[in-house]
Design an enzyme around this catalytic site. Structure first.
Site, PDB file in Angstrom:
ATOM      1  N   ASP A  37      -1.852   5.655  -6.417  1.00  0.00           N
ATOM      2  CA  ASP A  37      -2.198   6.710  -5.311  1.00  0.00           C
ATOM      3  C   ASP A  37      -1.145   6.987  -4.548  1.00  0.00           C
ATOM      4  OD1 ASP A  37      -3.421   8.358  -3.598  1.00  0.00           O
ATOM      5  OD2 ASP A  37      -4.431   6.650  -2.476  1.00  0.00           O
ATOM      6  N   ALA A  38      -0.825   8.356  -4.354  1.00  0.00           N
ATOM      7  CA  ALA A  38       0.566   8.787  -3.729  1.00  0.00           C
ATOM      8  C   ALA A  38       0.537   8.371  -2.310  1.00  0.00           C
ATOM      9  CB  ALA A  38       0.523  10.310  -3.712  1.00  0.00           C
ATOM     10  N   PHE A  46      -8.182  -4.709 -10.174  1.00  0.00           N
ATOM     11  CA  PHE A  46      -7.289  -4.071  -9.476  1.00  0.00           C
ATOM     12  C   PHE A  46      -5.756  -4.236  -9.943  1.00  0.00           C
ATOM     13  CE2 PHE A  46      -5.960  -2.881  -4.783  1.00  0.00           C
ATOM     14  CZ  PHE A  46      -4.982  -1.895  -5.273  1.00  0.00           C
ATOM     15  N   ASP A 103       0.913   4.135   1.144  1.00  0.00           N
ATOM     16  CA  ASP A 103       1.213   4.910   2.378  1.00  0.00           C
ATOM     17  C   ASP A 103       2.264   3.925   3.567  1.00  0.00           C
ATOM     18  OD1 ASP A 103      -0.154   7.526   2.204  1.00  0.00           O
ATOM     19  OD2 ASP A 103      -2.153   6.115   2.774  1.00  0.00           O
ATOM     20  N   LYS A 104       2.214   2.772   3.265  1.00  0.00           N
ATOM     21  CA  LYS A 104       2.921   1.825   3.913  1.00  0.00           C
ATOM     22  C   LYS A 104       4.234   1.596   3.400  1.00  0.00           C
ATOM     23  CE  LYS A 104       1.715   0.455   7.135  1.00  0.00           C
ATOM     24  NZ  LYS A 104       2.268   1.140   8.773  1.00  0.00           N
ATOM     25  N   ASP A 163       6.016  10.305  20.925  1.00  0.00           N
ATOM     26  CA  ASP A 163       4.960   9.879  20.074  1.00  0.00           C
ATOM     27  C   ASP A 163       5.130   8.447  19.774  1.00  0.00           C
ATOM     28  OD1 ASP A 163       3.619  12.212  19.204  1.00  0.00           O
ATOM     29  OD2 ASP A 163       4.556  12.584  17.585  1.00  0.00           O
ATOM     30  N   ARG A 165       0.389   8.181   7.667  1.00  0.00           N
ATOM     31  CA  ARG A 165      -1.103   8.203   7.186  1.00  0.00           C
ATOM     32  C   ARG A 165      -1.897   6.876   7.419  1.00  0.00           C
ATOM     33  NH1 ARG A 165      -1.780  11.335   1.706  1.00  0.00           N
ATOM     34  NH2 ARG A 165      -1.098   9.695   0.597  1.00  0.00           N
ATOM     35  N   LYS A 166      -1.338   5.918   8.146  1.00  0.00           N
ATOM     36  CA  LYS A 166      -2.029   4.831   8.571  1.00  0.00           C
ATOM     37  C   LYS A 166      -1.988   4.488  10.098  1.00  0.00           C
ATOM     38  CE  LYS A 166      -3.884   3.287   4.840  1.00  0.00           C
ATOM     39  NZ  LYS A 166      -4.366   4.751   4.372  1.00  0.00           N
ATOM     40  N   LYS A 192      10.694   7.660  13.346  1.00  0.00           N
ATOM     41  CA  LYS A 192      10.920   8.519  14.514  1.00  0.00           C
ATOM     42  C   LYS A 192      11.835   7.589  15.420  1.00  0.00           C
ATOM     43  CE  LYS A 192       6.627  11.243  14.303  1.00  0.00           C
ATOM     44  NZ  LYS A 192       5.641  11.576  14.805  1.00  0.00           N
ATOM     45  N   LYS A 237      -5.553  -4.507   0.859  1.00  0.00           N
ATOM     46  CA  LYS A 237      -6.140  -4.125   1.983  1.00  0.00           C
ATOM     47  C   LYS A 237      -7.343  -5.033   2.305  1.00  0.00           C
ATOM     48  CE  LYS A 237      -6.821   0.409   1.096  1.00  0.00           C
ATOM     49  NZ  LYS A 237      -7.542   1.593   1.381  1.00  0.00           N
ATOM     50  N   GLU A 270      14.579  15.442   9.393  1.00  0.00           N
ATOM     51  CA  GLU A 270      15.871  15.880  10.225  1.00  0.00           C
ATOM     52  C   GLU A 270      16.579  14.513  10.894  1.00  0.00           C
ATOM     53  OE1 GLU A 270      12.520  18.092   9.688  1.00  0.00           O
ATOM     54  OE2 GLU A 270      12.384  16.931  11.553  1.00  0.00           O
ATOM     55  N   GLU A 290      10.958  11.379   7.048  1.00  0.00           N
ATOM     56  CA  GLU A 290       9.425  11.178   6.469  1.00  0.00           C
ATOM     57  C   GLU A 290       9.669  10.746   4.869  1.00  0.00           C
ATOM     58  OE1 GLU A 290       6.730  11.727   8.341  1.00  0.00           O
ATOM     59  OE2 GLU A 290       7.607  12.793   9.775  1.00  0.00           O
ATOM     60  N   HIS A 301       0.767  -1.195  -0.299  1.00  0.00           N
ATOM     61  CA  HIS A 301       0.096  -0.051   0.244  1.00  0.00           C
ATOM     62  C   HIS A 301       0.949   1.266  -0.013  1.00  0.00           C
ATOM     63  CE1 HIS A 301      -2.635   3.193   1.672  1.00  0.00           C
ATOM     64  NE2 HIS A 301      -3.777   2.297   1.338  1.00  0.00           N
ATOM     65  N   LYS A 316      11.626  10.117  20.497  1.00  0.00           N
ATOM     66  CA  LYS A 316      10.205  10.679  20.419  1.00  0.00           C
ATOM     67  C   LYS A 316       9.302   9.955  20.914  1.00  0.00           C
ATOM     68  CE  LYS A 316      12.471  13.082  16.698  1.00  0.00           C
ATOM     69  NZ  LYS A 316      13.876  12.505  17.011  1.00  0.00           N
TER      70      LYS A 316
END
Length: 395
Positions: free
Chosen positions: A250-251, A242, A19-20, A283, A256-257, A277, A176, A58, A45, A17, A281
């Site tokens: 798709d970008a 598909f 995003d993955k 997060d 985003r997941k 990260k 998915k 960074e 990123e 996918h 971090k």
């Protein structure tokens, strides 16, 4: 038949996918830095689209890495190694926009507000960001994950296994799955309401052949027959073919997941993404610690389900708050102690405490982006080594 009290749905995606793909690349870069420099500060990123990949963010590190090679090797490893798919690790355009970490952020991470101005060391680092982080566990599955995300992830992992082992050679990397689970009023799983699976494939396969193969090799192998009823609905590639997928379809972008990465929406989420990260971090690392706490609480018998929230201020070592919610399933504990106090007594919650407890300065992160951040018993935050310590609080 038992009456359905509520239906809950979760989804999972495969490594291909878009995003993955971005998540995995970011964590591959992070792992490479961790392998060479365990004290590296990394916030990497990634974005991907047709025949293009860029990493940005960074980094502060002593390591000297060939970032482009790491990225290309990762793309090929995921399965994008053919120009016909319009995203090929061998030939896609690549851009590296990583730069040094902001000195303002670095100051707070290197030296917490509690010791600023005094002689400090590695033990004094502050949180790498502000925010709130959640961890969750439930006893409805053997890995203490909610049943909908547990099943959805098993479906996508099975697809990846079949593709990588060339069992179903027509599969392409992007796919998915979505699973809707019925619960009774006592929160017990009673049946599957709907199962949806969409998978990219090459032109050689008809939809009839694809449906038959998915049913035989995926659904029959993964889905529990005892929860399938005459009313259970199945959808395989419901829009038809598909063929165009992945970053060409798709970008993709790191982070985003976040619901797929955690509990499929079954528990709350603080909003911060994980991949790319480093462990300073919070997060990321505090979410891992919150899961570790929640899982040990449930496994010890202190609760049947548990959600833990931690919050932090950038540059401050100690959490600004701790919350434990057992949703009315908590065991009787001593009258003079709360669940929050039990957590403080048994878990170190500063950034360094989390890093040391879970041994996070290692290259262990790419696998989490690939197969899920929670539920894998080999990951350090999935260990149940606090169970005996926690049992003593049961009245």
């Amino acid at each position: 038949m038992t009456k359905v009290f509520r239906t809950f749905t979760s989804e999972s995606v495969t490594q291909g996918h878009p995003d993955k793909v971005a998540d995995i690349i970011s964590d591959a870069v992070l792992d490479a830095f961790m392998a060479e420099d365990p004290n590296a500060h990394v916030a990497c990123e990634t974005c991907v689209t047709t025949d293009f990949c860029m990493v940005f963010g960074e980094v502060t590190s002593t390591a000297d890495l060939d970032i482009e090679k790491i990225v290309r090797d990762t793309i090929i490893e995921i399965g994008y190694d053919n120009p016909i798919i319009k995203f090929d690790g061998h030939t896609c355009e690549f851009e590296n926009r990583l730069h040094e970490q902001s000195p303002d952020i670095k100051m707070g991470v290197d030296e917490s507000i509690e010791v600023r101005g005094e002689e400090s060391d590695e033990e004094s680092i502050g949180a790498g960001d502000q925010g709130m982080m959640f961890g969750f566990a439930t006893n409805e599955t053997d890995n203490y994950m909610p049943y909908p995300i547990y099943l959805a992830r098993n479906l996508t992992n099975k697809l990846t296994e079949l593709r990588e082992n060339n069992v179903l050679e027509f599969l392409r990397p992007d796919a998915k799955a979505q699973v809707s689970v019925n619960y009774d009023e006592d929160e017990n799983v009673i049946s599957l309401e709907t199962v949806v699976l969409s998978t990219q494939h090459d032109e050689s396969i008809t939809q009839e052949e694809l449906h038959e193969a998915v049913k035989k090799y995926v659904f029959d192998e993964v889905l529990p027959q005892e929860y399938i009823t005459p009313d259970t609905k199945f959808y395989i590639n419901p829009t038809g073919q598909f063929i165009i997928g992945g970053p060409h379809g798709d970008a993709g972008l790191t982070g985003r997941k976040i619901i797929v990465d955690t509990y499929g929406g079954y528990a709350r989420h603080g909003g911060g993404a994980f991949s790319g990260k480093d462990c300073t971090k919070v997060d990321r690392s505090a979410c891992y610690m919150a899961r570790y706490i929640a899982k040990n609480i449930v496994a010890s018998g202190l609760a049947e389900k548990c959600e833990v929230q931690l919050s932090y201020a950038i540059g401050v070592a100690e959490p600004t708050s701790i919350m434990v919610d057992t949703f009315g399933t908590g065991a009787n504990i001593a009258d003079d102690i709360t669940f929050e106090e039990i957590v403080r007594e048994n878990f170190s919650l500063t950034p360094v405490g989390i890093i040391n407890t879970l041994d996070l300065r290692r290259p262990i992160y790419k696998q989490t982006a690939k197969y899920g951040h929670f539920g894998n018993p080999d990951l350090p935050w999935e260990q149940l080594d606090k169970v005996e310590d926690l049992k003593k609080y049961i009245k």
